[in-house]
Motif scaffolding. Structure first.
Motif, PDB file in Angstrom:
ATOM      1  N   VAL A  30       0.775  -1.392   0.124  1.00 53.14           N
ATOM      2  CA  VAL A  30      -0.140   0.074  -0.050  1.00 53.14           C
ATOM      3  C   VAL A  30       0.744   1.324  -0.141  1.00 53.14           C
ATOM      4  N   ILE A  31       1.834   1.195   0.717  1.00 51.95           N
ATOM      5  CA  ILE A  31       2.752   2.413   0.869  1.00 51.95           C
ATOM      6  C   ILE A  31       3.533   2.692  -0.614  1.00 51.95           C
ATOM      7  N   ALA A  32       4.011   1.682  -1.179  1.00 52.01           N
ATOM      8  CA  ALA A  32       4.566   1.523  -2.536  1.00 52.01           C
ATOM      9  C   ALA A  32       3.589   2.134  -3.468  1.00 52.01           C
ATOM     10  N   TYR A  33       2.211   1.607  -3.404  1.00 52.32           N
ATOM     11  CA  TYR A  33       1.320   2.227  -4.510  1.00 52.32           C
ATOM     12  C   TYR A  33       1.193   3.797  -4.005  1.00 52.32           C
ATOM     13  N   VAL A  34       1.201   4.113  -2.893  1.00 47.19           N
ATOM     14  CA  VAL A  34       0.796   5.650  -2.752  1.00 47.19           C
ATOM     15  C   VAL A  34       2.080   6.289  -3.214  1.00 47.19           C
ATOM     16  N   ALA A  35       3.368   5.942  -2.915  1.00 49.15           N
ATOM     17  CA  ALA A  35       4.575   6.551  -3.219  1.00 49.15           C
ATOM     18  C   ALA A  35       4.540   6.685  -4.649  1.00 49.15           C
ATOM     19  N   PHE A  36       4.284   5.429  -5.450  1.00 50.19           N
ATOM     20  CA  PHE A  36       4.261   5.897  -7.069  1.00 50.19           C
ATOM     21  C   PHE A  36       3.031   6.622  -7.514  1.00 50.19           C
ATOM     22  N   ALA A  37       2.186   6.376  -6.648  1.00 47.83           N
ATOM     23  CA  ALA A  37       0.923   7.392  -7.365  1.00 47.83           C
ATOM     24  C   ALA A  37       1.084   8.768  -7.076  1.00 47.83           C
ATOM     25  N   ALA A  38       1.676   8.945  -5.939  1.00 40.30           N
ATOM     26  CA  ALA A  38       1.795  10.588  -5.343  1.00 40.30           C
ATOM     27  C   ALA A  38       2.808  11.225  -6.259  1.00 40.30           C
ATOM     28  N   VAL A  98      -4.330  -1.864   8.323  1.00 42.28           N
ATOM     29  CA  VAL A  98      -4.150  -1.765   6.734  1.00 42.28           C
ATOM     30  C   VAL A  98      -5.377  -1.777   5.749  1.00 42.28           C
ATOM     31  N   PHE A  99      -6.159  -2.716   6.012  1.00 43.72           N
ATOM     32  CA  PHE A  99      -7.272  -2.692   5.036  1.00 43.72           C
ATOM     33  C   PHE A  99      -8.094  -1.625   5.178  1.00 43.72           C
ATOM     34  N   VAL A 100      -8.236  -1.326   6.602  1.00 46.65           N
ATOM     35  CA  VAL A 100      -9.229  -0.045   6.436  1.00 46.65           C
ATOM     36  C   VAL A 100      -8.760   1.174   5.811  1.00 46.65           C
ATOM     37  N   VAL A 101      -7.127   1.544   6.068  1.00 49.78           N
ATOM     38  CA  VAL A 101      -6.540   2.473   5.433  1.00 49.78           C
ATOM     39  C   VAL A 101      -6.652   2.330   3.967  1.00 49.78           C
ATOM     40  N   ALA A 102      -6.384   1.277   3.372  1.00 49.11           N
ATOM     41  CA  ALA A 102      -6.464   0.909   2.115  1.00 49.11           C
ATOM     42  C   ALA A 102      -7.805   1.273   1.612  1.00 49.11           C
ATOM     43  N   LEU A 103      -8.878   0.987   2.159  1.00 49.03           N
ATOM     44  CA  LEU A 103     -10.461   1.075   1.703  1.00 49.03           C
ATOM     45  C   LEU A 103     -10.607   2.685   1.737  1.00 49.03           C
ATOM     46  N   ILE A 104     -10.096   3.296   2.835  1.00 43.10           N
ATOM     47  CA  ILE A 104     -10.245   4.773   3.106  1.00 43.10           C
ATOM     48  C   ILE A 104      -9.657   5.730   1.698  1.00 43.10           C
ATOM     49  N   LEU A 105      -8.290   5.319   1.453  1.00 44.32           N
ATOM     50  CA  LEU A 105      -7.750   5.572   0.161  1.00 44.32           C
ATOM     51  C   LEU A 105      -8.578   5.572  -1.129  1.00 44.32           C
ATOM     52  N   PHE A 106      -8.844   4.299  -1.198  1.00 46.85           N
ATOM     53  CA  PHE A 106      -9.400   3.969  -2.307  1.00 46.85           C
ATOM     54  C   PHE A 106     -10.795   4.813  -2.691  1.00 46.85           C
ATOM     55  N   LEU A 107     -11.376   5.047  -1.474  1.00 49.41           N
ATOM     56  CA  LEU A 107     -12.713   5.906  -1.375  1.00 49.41           C
ATOM     57  C   LEU A 107     -12.665   7.254  -1.553  1.00 49.41           C
ATOM     58  N   ILE A 108     -11.622   7.684  -1.012  1.00 49.40           N
ATOM     59  CA  ILE A 108     -11.370   9.207  -0.873  1.00 49.40           C
ATOM     60  C   ILE A 108     -10.386  10.007  -1.727  1.00 49.40           C
ATOM     61  N   TRP A 109      -9.330   9.239  -2.073  1.00 43.67           N
ATOM     62  CA  TRP A 109      -8.046   9.678  -2.769  1.00 43.67           C
ATOM     63  C   TRP A 109      -8.120   9.355  -4.153  1.00 43.67           C
ATOM     64  N   PRO A 110      -8.280  10.260  -5.112  1.00 43.34           N
ATOM     65  CA  PRO A 110      -8.467  10.204  -6.552  1.00 43.34           C
ATOM     66  C   PRO A 110      -7.387   9.158  -7.273  1.00 43.34           C
ATOM     67  N   PRO A 111      -6.255   9.462  -6.913  1.00 45.27           N
ATOM     68  CA  PRO A 111      -5.127   8.619  -7.495  1.00 45.27           C
ATOM     69  C   PRO A 111      -5.285   7.083  -7.218  1.00 45.27           C
ATOM     70  N   ALA A 112      -6.053   6.814  -5.970  1.00 45.02           N
ATOM     71  CA  ALA A 112      -6.315   5.493  -5.612  1.00 45.02           C
ATOM     72  C   ALA A 112      -7.430   4.688  -6.098  1.00 45.02           C
ATOM     73  N   SER A 113      -8.197   5.510  -6.849  1.00 41.64           N
ATOM     74  CA  SER A 113      -9.507   4.862  -7.504  1.00 41.64           C
ATOM     75  C   SER A 113      -9.452   4.276  -8.589  1.00 41.64           C
ATOM     76  N   THR A 114      -8.197   3.303  -8.630  1.00 40.92           N
ATOM     77  CA  THR A 114      -8.212   2.647  -9.799  1.00 40.92           C
ATOM     78  C   THR A 114      -8.413   1.117  -9.499  1.00 40.92           C
ATOM     79  N   SER A 115      -8.609   0.323 -10.705  1.00 39.25           N
ATOM     80  CA  SER A 115      -8.795  -0.971 -10.554  1.00 39.25           C
ATOM     81  C   SER A 115      -7.713  -1.960  -9.783  1.00 39.25           C
ATOM     82  N   LEU A 116      -6.623  -1.253 -10.175  1.00 36.17           N
ATOM     83  CA  LEU A 116      -5.368  -1.977  -9.562  1.00 36.17           C
ATOM     84  C   LEU A 116      -5.443  -1.783  -8.020  1.00 36.17           C
TER      85      LEU A 116
END
Length: 149
Positions: A30-38, A98-116
């Motif tokens: 999750v941290i790697a995805y956030v770093a790459f997406a940011a 970790v799941f809850v953080v990932a779910l919140i990121l998916f729901l509210i952060w546009p770069p995380a709103s992807t199928s991946l």
């Protein structure tokens, strides 16, 4: 006359575990995805190609590599969930976070709103469910609760 042999004393050696062994490995994904997406990474851009024996070309993107790595990490998370003891509760709690953080990121952060990222979040959910299921199953066997033999 009945002869009873003395039982051997079982000496348990408790090995100290590091706090690092309780950290969910999927947190690094999750941290790697956030770093790459940011950083503005394009997860669909082909990073390299692999020629196949059929003559086709397999295009591998950063998203494909992250998904494969996530599944690889999930395997080790399920192996970690087979441990019993006090640390298993901490492991499950951290995996749930970790799941809850990932779910919140998916729901509210546009770069995380992807199928991946949805699939990474789903892998985190499977980790939580598998961890609780494996621990409950192991506990039932440890204490001989229920009808399973």
């Amino acid at each position: 006359m009945v002869i009873v042999e003395p039982e051997e004393r079982v000496v348990r050696h408790y090995r100290r575990t590091s706090w690092l062994s309780s950290v969910p490995l999927l947190a690094f994904v999750v941290i790697a995805y956030v770093a790459f997406a940011a950083g503005g990474a394009d997860f669909t851009l082909t990073r390299f190609t692999v020629p196949m024996p059929s003559g086709a070309v397999w295009n591998i993107s950063l998203g494909d590599m992250m998904l494969a790595f996530s599944l690889f990490v999930l395997f080790f998370e399920v192996l970690k969930s087979t441990r019993t003891g006090g640390n298993s509760v901490v492991d499950h709690a951290l995996s749930m976070i970790v799941f809850v953080v990932a779910l919140i990121l998916f729901l509210i952060w546009p770069p995380a709103s992807t199928s991946l990222f949805f699939l990474i979040t789903l892998i985190c959910l499977i980790d939580v469910m598998a961890g609780f299921s494996v621990t409950i199953r192991a506990a039932r066997r440890d204490y001989s609760v229920g009808g399973d033999n």
